[in-house]
Design a protein around this motif. Structure first.
Motif, short mmCIF file in Angstrom:
data_model
loop_
_atom_site.label_atom_id
_atom_site.label_comp_id
_atom_site.label_asym_id
_atom_site.label_seq_id
_atom_site.Cartn_x
_atom_site.Cartn_y
_atom_site.Cartn_z
N ASN A 234 -8.57 1.98 -3.13
CA ASN A 234 -7.35 1.96 -2.34
C ASN A 234 -7.62 1.33 -0.98
O ASN A 234 -8.38 1.89 -0.18
CB ASN A 234 -6.81 3.38 -2.17
CG ASN A 234 -5.50 3.42 -1.39
OD1 ASN A 234 -4.96 2.39 -1.00
ND2 ASN A 234 -4.98 4.62 -1.17
N ALA A 235 -7.02 0.18 -0.73
CA ALA A 235 -7.13 -0.48 0.57
C ALA A 235 -6.00 0.04 1.45
O ALA A 235 -4.84 -0.35 1.28
CB ALA A 235 -7.04 -1.99 0.41
N ARG A 266 1.13 -2.61 -5.05
CA ARG A 266 1.46 -2.78 -3.62
C ARG A 266 2.59 -1.81 -3.28
O ARG A 266 3.64 -1.80 -3.92
CB ARG A 266 1.90 -4.21 -3.31
CG ARG A 266 0.80 -5.24 -3.43
CD ARG A 266 1.29 -6.64 -3.01
NE ARG A 266 1.40 -6.77 -1.58
CZ ARG A 266 2.52 -7.08 -0.92
NH1 ARG A 266 3.66 -7.25 -1.58
NH2 ARG A 266 2.53 -7.21 0.39
N TRP A 267 2.35 -1.01 -2.25
CA TRP A 267 3.36 -0.03 -1.83
C TRP A 267 3.99 -0.52 -0.53
O TRP A 267 3.59 -0.14 0.56
CB TRP A 267 2.72 1.33 -1.63
CG TRP A 267 3.72 2.47 -1.60
CD1 TRP A 267 5.01 2.43 -1.19
CD2 TRP A 267 3.47 3.82 -2.00
NE1 TRP A 267 5.60 3.64 -1.31
CE2 TRP A 267 4.67 4.53 -1.81
CE3 TRP A 267 2.36 4.49 -2.50
CZ2 TRP A 267 4.79 5.89 -2.09
CZ3 TRP A 267 2.48 5.84 -2.77
CH2 TRP A 267 3.67 6.54 -2.58
N VAL A 268 4.99 -1.41 -0.68
CA VAL A 268 5.63 -2.03 0.47
C VAL A 268 6.85 -1.24 0.92
O VAL A 268 7.00 -0.88 2.10
CB VAL A 268 6.04 -3.49 0.16
CG1 VAL A 268 6.68 -4.15 1.38
CG2 VAL A 268 4.82 -4.29 -0.30
N ASP A 269 7.74 -0.95 -0.01
CA ASP A 269 8.99 -0.28 0.31
C ASP A 269 8.88 1.22 0.04
O ASP A 269 7.79 1.78 0.08
CB ASP A 269 10.13 -0.91 -0.50
CG ASP A 269 10.27 -2.40 -0.22
OD1 ASP A 269 10.23 -2.77 0.98
OD2 ASP A 269 10.39 -3.18 -1.18
N GLY A 297 2.27 1.41 2.38
CA GLY A 297 1.44 0.48 3.14
C GLY A 297 0.12 0.16 2.49
O GLY A 297 -0.59 -0.75 2.93
N ASP A 298 -0.23 0.90 1.41
CA ASP A 298 -1.53 0.71 0.76
C ASP A 298 -1.44 -0.31 -0.38
O ASP A 298 -0.36 -0.57 -0.92
CB ASP A 298 -2.05 2.02 0.19
CG ASP A 298 -2.31 3.07 1.27
OD1 ASP A 298 -2.30 2.68 2.45
OD2 ASP A 298 -2.50 4.24 0.91
N VAL A 299 -2.60 -0.86 -0.73
CA VAL A 299 -2.74 -1.72 -1.90
C VAL A 299 -3.86 -1.16 -2.76
O VAL A 299 -4.98 -0.96 -2.27
CB VAL A 299 -3.04 -3.19 -1.53
CG1 VAL A 299 -3.17 -4.04 -2.80
CG2 VAL A 299 -1.96 -3.77 -0.62
N ILE A 300 -3.58 -0.91 -4.03
CA ILE A 300 -4.57 -0.37 -4.96
C ILE A 300 -5.03 -1.49 -5.88
O ILE A 300 -4.20 -2.19 -6.48
CB ILE A 300 -3.98 0.78 -5.79
CG1 ILE A 300 -3.46 1.89 -4.86
CG2 ILE A 300 -5.03 1.34 -6.75
CD1 ILE A 300 -2.63 2.92 -5.58
N PHE A 301 -6.34 -1.67 -6.00
CA PHE A 301 -6.92 -2.67 -6.90
C PHE A 301 -7.60 -1.96 -8.06
O PHE A 301 -8.35 -0.99 -7.85
CB PHE A 301 -7.91 -3.56 -6.16
CG PHE A 301 -7.31 -4.33 -5.03
CD1 PHE A 301 -6.47 -5.41 -5.28
CD2 PHE A 301 -7.55 -3.98 -3.71
CE1 PHE A 301 -5.90 -6.13 -4.24
CE2 PHE A 301 -6.98 -4.69 -2.66
CZ PHE A 301 -6.16 -5.76 -2.92
#
Length: 496
Positions: A234-235, A266-269, A297-301
């Motif tokens: 998780n970035a 991607r958790w944008v909204d 706000g996080d990005v999971i790869f």
């Protein structure tokens, strides 16, 4: 102010115009500077580095001397023995057809010193390995080498930690808290995808295999069913940095280091989005968010593949993403890595290969599995890691002849081969060897980190390039035919 009257001006050494400006921030390319290294070394920043290296070496000798260690020089023309990397060989003129090797480490000589009654040995040893180079690797390097008798692992740790504490205080005026933290190899690989993890930041790897093993997304479910694994990092707060375009670039990097692909969330909204969500239930997606501690706000790869591939890829991506996000703090995080596997399975030969030199002792509780279950055997070996760089490596040694013979057999060596390669050491052990252990600390890497340099070449007076050449002197270079004849050698040109 004292005034000096000049009556005579005499030029002591005339100089041509240098090929580049001798300034700390010179724009000259490294190849040019290394060709004229004697001029490059005039630059103030390199002078500072070399002087600091001298101070580090002095503190090292002082510390070990104060702790009862004797500095003993070991030979640099030795018998060739297998130690992992390729040896540099030196032909003998007197004994034509026979070769010395340059030492990859003083391993066997320092063990013999323990048998000889010198119970605390150290040396700033020159070592040589014929292997591919990187920014933190040179074909010849200096190692703070040490060995101690009548010790266990914790005794070696105590001496090494005292050295680290003393060195950082004397050189940088930085207090390193001790004892240093420890982590097993298994935990390091599972959580960081590396046996030399950088623990200055989080982004630990999370196993989500149990969540997706029965999901509707075939890539995940099929991987788990076939014995593979699905894991994620998780970035945090990365959505602005990792746009779709940047994720596409990262995906190509992931493929370049072994991944088949890279899934992401991607958790944008208000709610996170991803391409595979339509194949998953809400409970499965929520479980992934909970497991990875995801929030807006996080990005999971996510990577799905064999365990070894997944951990390697995510371990590399973790470093790439952290640098891209600029989240790595300026601090010194030391870490002991312990309990390394003794053997590694070779899928090409369907056999188990040794991960350590033949004199590394297995943990006592693992000896029973040497013949029956190599996967359960762990070594009494340890590495010291600093900010994601392996700084030192060592182990407790084997001194029991019966166990040593069993180890040679486990490594695929017959009695005759073992005696041919290591007989002088094993014969010596018949006269009584004390329990002993030690380690080697990379002085060049240590200097590089202490000085904040990007390359070993910045802390070595006359370094080699990536292809193991020294540009200044032009070595390695061909020899005269007369020299080859004296050595009984003939150079055959490769066929075109």
């Amino acid at each position: 102010m004292l005034e000096i009257e000049v009556t005579t001006l005499k030029v002591l050494g005339e100089s041509q115009t240098p090929p580049f400006e001798i300034l700390p921030d010179t724009a000259a390319k490294e190849d040019l500077r290394l060709k004229y290294r004697y001029l490059d070394l005039r630059r103030a920043n390199l002078q500072k580095n070399i002087l600091m290296r001298h101070k580090i070496a002095k503190v090292t000798r002082d510390y070990f001397d104060e702790n009862g260690f004797i500095e003993i020089e070991t030979p640099t023309l030795i018998k060739s023995t297998p130690e992992g990397a390729r040896d540099y060989l030196v032909p003998s003129r007197v004994h034509k057809g026979s070769f010395f090797a340059l030492p990859q480490s003083p391993q066997m000589y320092k063990q013999l010193l323990m048998l000889s009654g010198f119970d605390r040995y150290m040396q700033l040893a020159r070592c040589y390995r014929d292997e591919d180079l990187r920014a933190d690797r040179q074909p010849e390097f200096t190692q703070v080498d040490l060995e101690m008798s009548f010790v266990e692992r914790d005794d070696v740790f105590s001496i090494a930690e005292g050295y680290v504490k003393r060195l950082f205080k004397d050189v940088l005026d930085v207090d390193i808290p001790t004892p240093l933290p420890r982590m097993t190899y298994t935990d390091a690989m599972n959580n960081y995808g590396s046996d030399k993890p950088d623990t200055r930041y989080g982004m630990q790897i999370k196993d989500i295999s149990d969540i997706v093993e029965n999901c509707g997304f075939g890539v995940f479910a099929d991987t788990v069913k076939s014995g593979g694994t699905v894991r994620a990092i998780n970035a945090k707060s990365a959505v602005d940095t990792y746009t779709r375009k940047e994720i596409d670039k990262l995906t190509e990097e992931a493929k370049g280091i072994g991944a088949k692909g890279l899934a992401f969330i991607r958790w944008v909204d208000e709610a996170p989005t991803c391409s595979f969500a339509k194949f998953m239930t809400e409970d499965e997606m929520k479980a992934i968010y909970d497991r990875t501690e995801a929030e807006r706000g996080d990005v999971i790869f996510i990577v799905a593949d064999r365990k070894k591939t997944v951990l390697s890829v995510l371990g590399s991506l973790r470093q790439i993403v952290a640098k891209r996000l600029d989240i790595i703090p300026e601090q010194y995080n030391f870490l002991w890595i312990t309990e390394f596997p003794f053997f590694e399975y070779n899928e090409e030969t369907n056999s188990w290969d040794a991960m350590h030199h033949p004199f590394t002792s297995p943990l006592d509780e693992c000896i029973q599995y040497l013949d029956s279950d190599p996967e359960k055997v762990f070594a009494n070996a340890y590495d010291l890691v600093l900010n994601g760089t392996e700084l030192a490596s060592g182990s407790i040694r084997i001194t029991d002849p019966e166990l040593q013979s069993k180890m040679f057999s486990a490594l695929g060596l017959s009695d005759e081969e073992a005696h041919e390669k290591f007989g002088f050491l094993t014969d010596a052990f018949r006269f009584g060897a004390p329990p002993h252990g030690g380690m080697g600390i990379g002085l060049d890497r240590l200097c590089m980190i202490l000085l904040g340099c990007e390359s070993l070449r910045d802390v070595i007076a006359f370094p080699k390039m990536q292809n193991a050449r020294e540009l200044m002197s032009g070595c390695p270079s061909p020899c005269d035919n007369e020299q080859l004849i004296e050595l009984g050698l003939k150079i055959e040109k490769p066929q075109e």
